[in-house]
Design a protein around this motif. Structure first.
Motif, PDB file in Angstrom:
ATOM      1  N   LEU A 189       0.827  -1.201   0.000  1.00 16.76           N
ATOM      2  CA  LEU A 189       0.000   0.000   0.000  1.00 16.76           C
ATOM      3  C   LEU A 189       0.866   1.256   0.000  1.00 16.76           C
ATOM      4  N   SER A 190       1.917   1.251   0.792  1.00  7.16           N
ATOM      5  CA  SER A 190       2.812   2.409   0.866  1.00  7.16           C
ATOM      6  C   SER A 190       3.513   2.665  -0.467  1.00  7.16           C
ATOM      7  N   LEU A 191       3.916   1.596  -1.145  1.00  7.65           N
ATOM      8  CA  LEU A 191       4.547   1.755  -2.457  1.00  7.65           C
ATOM      9  C   LEU A 191       3.608   2.447  -3.432  1.00  7.65           C
ATOM     10  N   TYR A 192       2.356   2.022  -3.446  1.00 10.43           N
ATOM     11  CA  TYR A 192       1.397   2.589  -4.396  1.00 10.43           C
ATOM     12  C   TYR A 192       1.019   4.026  -4.021  1.00 10.43           C
ATOM     13  N   LEU A 193       0.878   4.298  -2.739  1.00  9.65           N
ATOM     14  CA  LEU A 193       0.515   5.650  -2.324  1.00  9.65           C
ATOM     15  C   LEU A 193       1.596   6.664  -2.672  1.00  9.65           C
ATOM     16  N   PHE A 194       2.849   6.240  -2.637  1.00  6.98           N
ATOM     17  CA  PHE A 194       3.957   7.147  -2.948  1.00  6.98           C
ATOM     18  C   PHE A 194       4.491   6.961  -4.367  1.00  6.98           C
ATOM     19  N   GLY A 195       3.754   6.200  -5.193  1.00  2.00           N
ATOM     20  CA  GLY A 195       4.116   6.055  -6.606  1.00  2.00           C
ATOM     21  C   GLY A 195       5.419   5.334  -6.850  1.00  2.00           C
ATOM     22  N   LEU A 196       5.771   4.372  -6.003  1.00  3.98           N
ATOM     23  CA  LEU A 196       7.060   3.681  -6.104  1.00  3.98           C
ATOM     24  C   LEU A 196       6.937   2.235  -6.580  1.00  3.98           C
ATOM     25  N   GLN A 197       5.740   1.840  -7.011  1.00  3.03           N
ATOM     26  CA  GLN A 197       5.523   0.428  -7.323  1.00  3.03           C
ATOM     27  C   GLN A 197       6.370  -0.077  -8.486  1.00  3.03           C
ATOM     28  N   HIS A 198       6.776   0.812  -9.377  1.00  2.94           N
ATOM     29  CA  HIS A 198       7.574   0.382 -10.536  1.00  2.94           C
ATOM     30  C   HIS A 198       9.022   0.875 -10.451  1.00  2.94           C
ATOM     31  N   HIS A 199       9.416   1.399  -9.304  1.00  2.00           N
ATOM     32  CA  HIS A 199      10.780   1.904  -9.138  1.00  2.00           C
ATOM     33  C   HIS A 199      11.718   0.802  -8.664  1.00  2.00           C
ATOM     34  N   PRO A 200      12.984   0.897  -9.018  1.00  2.00           N
ATOM     35  CA  PRO A 200      13.964  -0.042  -8.443  1.00  2.00           C
ATOM     36  C   PRO A 200      14.031   0.133  -6.931  1.00  2.00           C
ATOM     37  N   SER A 201      14.613  -0.838  -6.258  1.00  2.00           N
ATOM     38  CA  SER A 201      14.664  -0.788  -4.799  1.00  2.00           C
ATOM     39  C   SER A 201      15.548   0.355  -4.318  1.00  2.00           C
ATOM     40  N   ALA A 202      15.356   0.727  -3.061  1.00  2.00           N
ATOM     41  CA  ALA A 202      16.147   1.804  -2.471  1.00  2.00           C
ATOM     42  C   ALA A 202      17.627   1.444  -2.397  1.00  2.00           C
ATOM     43  N   PHE A 203      17.945   0.158  -2.434  1.00  2.00           N
ATOM     44  CA  PHE A 203      19.339  -0.273  -2.377  1.00  2.00           C
ATOM     45  C   PHE A 203      20.040  -0.076  -3.721  1.00  2.00           C
ATOM     46  N   VAL A 204      19.256   0.192  -4.759  1.00  2.00           N
ATOM     47  CA  VAL A 204      19.824   0.476  -6.085  1.00  2.00           C
ATOM     48  C   VAL A 204      19.862   1.980  -6.341  1.00  2.00           C
ATOM     49  N   THR A 205      18.782   2.664  -6.032  1.00  2.00           N
ATOM     50  CA  THR A 205      18.667   4.095  -6.363  1.00  2.00           C
ATOM     51  C   THR A 205      18.990   5.016  -5.194  1.00  2.00           C
ATOM     52  N   GLY A 206      19.056   4.462  -3.987  1.00  2.00           N
ATOM     53  CA  GLY A 206      19.227   5.312  -2.819  1.00  2.00           C
ATOM     54  C   GLY A 206      17.873   5.731  -2.250  1.00  2.00           C
ATOM     55  N   VAL A 207      17.892   6.454  -1.151  1.00  2.00           N
ATOM     56  CA  VAL A 207      16.674   6.849  -0.455  1.00  2.00           C
ATOM     57  C   VAL A 207      16.335   8.294  -0.781  1.00  2.00           C
ATOM     58  N   ASP A 208      15.092   8.520  -1.219  1.00  2.00           N
ATOM     59  CA  ASP A 208      14.611   9.878  -1.430  1.00  2.00           C
ATOM     60  C   ASP A 208      13.413  10.117  -0.508  1.00  2.00           C
ATOM     61  N   LEU A 209      12.791  11.287  -0.614  1.00  2.00           N
ATOM     62  CA  LEU A 209      11.696  11.620   0.294  1.00  2.00           C
ATOM     63  C   LEU A 209      10.504  10.676   0.143  1.00  2.00           C
TER      64      LEU A 209
END
Length: 207
Positions: free
Chosen positions: A100-120
């Protein structure tokens, strides 16, 4: 309560020692050593079982929070958080909160934070997933601490596909089957579903 848990842990180990005809080893070494070796072997076997299924099927049956779950299932098997009800429901809540959190923040199709780093956006997803997991586990009375790690695993993008949810829960189920068998072999009445609540201690008033 701490003494009772300690006695149950020792009963679990002693029961398996008798089943495997290893009484001589148990009498030779200290209780702490025997229990430590038991957790070393049994914890390793439980994760090896799930990992082997993952190897054969090439599916994500194994994920980090299962390690914490395995420890709870064999260290405090009659505690409420170790029951199948709490374990299954806790991990399910964590996974759903992460999705649910992934979809609410529009991250469902993004690479993991361990690849791209952490953003807001990722900070928001991680925070919401963990907070929501804790809130729902308390409200539904299905506390299982490792489920908080499951929420973060999903919200950080390590398991972002909803199709992975049944596989994740199957991994939890495999671990529970192993815990049930090992506990019952040792004579511990590990529950089929939920642990009966412990009766509150009565207080005695002195004259």
């Amino acid at each position: 309560m701490g003494l009772r848990n300690e006695q149950l842990r020792w009963q679990l180990v002693r029961g398996l020692v008798r089943t495997l005809h290893l009484e001589r080893l148990a009498n030779r070494y200290s209780r702490t050593t025997v229990m430590a070796v038991f957790n070393l072997i049994n914890g390793g076997l439980s994760i090896a079982l799930v990992s082997f299924v993952a190897l054969v099927t090439q599916e994500a049956f194994i994920f980090p929070s299962l390690g914490a779950t395995a420890f709870i299932l064999f260290y405090v098997p009659l505690a409420q958080p170790a029951s199948p009800r709490n374990t299954l429901c806790g991990h399910l809540i964590g996974a759903l909160a992460g999705l649910l959190s992934l979809y609410l923040f529009g991250l469902q199709h993004h690479p993991s934070a361990f690849v791209t780093g952490v953003d807001l956006a990722r900070v928001g997803a991680a925070s919401l997933s963990l907070g929501l997991t804790g809130c729902l586990m308390v409200l539904l009375r299905v506390a299982h601490p490792p489920a908080g790690a499951t929420a973060l695993i999903v919200s950080l993008g390590l398991m972002p596909d909803p199709a992975q949810l049944p596989i994740l829960m199957a991994g939890v189920g495999l671990l529970l089957v192993h815990a049930f068998i090992m506990n019952r072999l040792a004579g511990i009445p590990y529950p089929v579903w939920s642990t009966r609540p412990t009766a509150p201690a009565t207080t005695v008033s002195l004259p």
